[in-house]
Design an enzyme around this catalytic site. Structure first.
Site, PDB file in Angstrom:
ATOM      1  N   ASP A  20     -45.533   1.035 -31.443  1.00 37.77           N
ATOM      2  CA  ASP A  20     -45.479   1.009 -29.982  1.00 37.77           C
ATOM      3  C   ASP A  20     -44.066   1.194 -29.454  1.00 37.77           C
ATOM      4  O   ASP A  20     -43.888   1.628 -28.322  1.00 37.77           O
ATOM      5  CB  ASP A  20     -46.064  -0.303 -29.466  1.00 37.77           C
ATOM      6  CG  ASP A  20     -47.577  -0.323 -29.606  1.00 37.77           C
ATOM      7  OD1 ASP A  20     -48.254   0.078 -28.643  1.00 37.77           O
ATOM      8  OD2 ASP A  20     -48.077  -0.716 -30.673  1.00 37.77           O
ATOM      9  N   ALA A  63     -49.934   3.829 -28.107  1.00 37.56           N
ATOM     10  CA  ALA A  63     -48.694   4.323 -27.508  1.00 37.56           C
ATOM     11  C   ALA A  63     -48.812   5.747 -26.946  1.00 37.56           C
ATOM     12  O   ALA A  63     -48.503   5.979 -25.774  1.00 37.56           O
ATOM     13  CB  ALA A  63     -47.554   4.229 -28.526  1.00 37.56           C
TER      14      ALA A  63
END
Length: 326
Positions: free
Chosen positions: A228, A47
């Site tokens: 994420d 991420a």
């Protein structure tokens, strides 16, 4: 490279995570299309690293299309859509676009500022999470279990869940790490194990299906993962298999801690039910290392992520503390 992703004279430089651990290779990406391809095949992933990729890709486009804001915004939309679950990707794009009216150099400056912040915020988030675990877990060197890869390869330069490992290891409070292999693309076996070996941290590789058994046998003190996307209520999307780990940890009374920067929190999303889950090609399941292992014609359900409900999570720890606030 000191950083997983960086800017170098008009190009985006990345560590090619598809090549590890067999070889350490870097890629020089000079177009938005090349960057999107690298994102989709997971040559750059994680991420926070995707946030940097989104910002740097927007800068690439700004230099290629000076004075053509619509062309840059079109490239930005394609970048943001390259992996829909990871909120940092679109966040990085949006942040870079805030400087578009000032010209390409300003867009690049914003992207570089984002990268400079990454290590600082992830060091702080992981420090807070390490302190939480030392407070919640037995007073001895700890046995951590982690999933996928949430180390420096998933960020610009430090790590989230593995950042906790670096802090504990430095303090002499870590016995070992169980690294889930993380099917189907083996980010744990290929990337997390590589990072732990590079850092001299004791670890054992763990088949995903053996995690619950390791907990039942008393071999795990806590589970630490990255994220994420995090919904406003604390539901967490992370690499497929995370939800099962949370269920097993709850069954065995183990802390389950998520470590992520605040940029991974999507405050506009009420809960995890609204998170778009990326589904990837069936070949990632029916083949291993390019060799087909399933019968011809076999189909597969291959979600890249799952959603862990907030009630199964001990804490979501960011650079600002626990989210959502108690």
């Amino acid at each position: 490279m000191r950083r997983t992703i960086d800017w170098d004279g008009g190009a985006v430089m990345i560590i090619d995570q598809c090549a590890l651990p067999a070889s350490f290779e870097t890629l020089r990406l000079t177009t938005v299309d090349e960057l999107i391809g690298a994102i989709r095949r997971l040559a750059v992933r994680g991420a926070p690293a995707l946030g940097a990729a989104g910002a740097l890709g927007t800068a690439l486009s700004a230099f290629r299309h000076p004075g053509d804001a619509e062309a840059v915004r079109a490239d930005a939309r394609r970048l943001a859509d390259a992996r829909p679950t990871a909120v940092n990707l679109s966040w990085g794009v949006r942040r870079a676009l805030t400087r578009l009216a000032e010209g390409p150099e300003a867009v690049l400056a914003e992207a570089k500022a984002l990268m400079d912040e990454d290590e600082r915020v992830n060091r702080e988030a992981s420090r807070r999470a390490a302190e939480l675990l030392l407070d919640r877990c037995p007073s001895r060197p700890l046995r951590l279990l982690t999933h996928c890869n949430a180390g420096r390869l998933a960020t610009v330069g430090w790590g989230t869940a593995l950042g906790v490992v670096w802090h504990l290891h430095e303090a002499g409070r870590l016995e070992y790490v169980f690294a889930d292999e993380t099917r189907p693309l083996l980010q744990g076996a290929r990337l997390t194990a590589w990072e732990l070996a590079e850092a001299g941290v004791p670890y054992r590789l763990l088949p995903d299906s053996a995690a619950a058994s390791a907990m039942a046998r008393g071999l795990v003190d806590c589970v630490v993962v990255g994220a994420d996307r995090i919904a406003a209520n604390g539901d967490v999307a992370n690499k497929i298999g995370t939800y099962g780990l949370a269920l097993a940890a709850a069954r065995h009374g183990l802390p389950f801690v998520v470590v992520a920067p605040m940029s991974t929190v999507d405050k506009e999303l009420p809960d995890g039910g609204g998170i778009v889950i990326e589904e990837r090609d069936a070949g990632e399941v029916t083949c291993v290392a390019g060799q087909r292992v399933a019968p011809p014609g076999a189909t597969a359900y291959n979600p890249a992520f799952d959603v862990t409900p907030a009630e199964l999570i001990t804490a979501v720890v960011t650079e600002h503390g626990i989210f959502p606030p108690a």
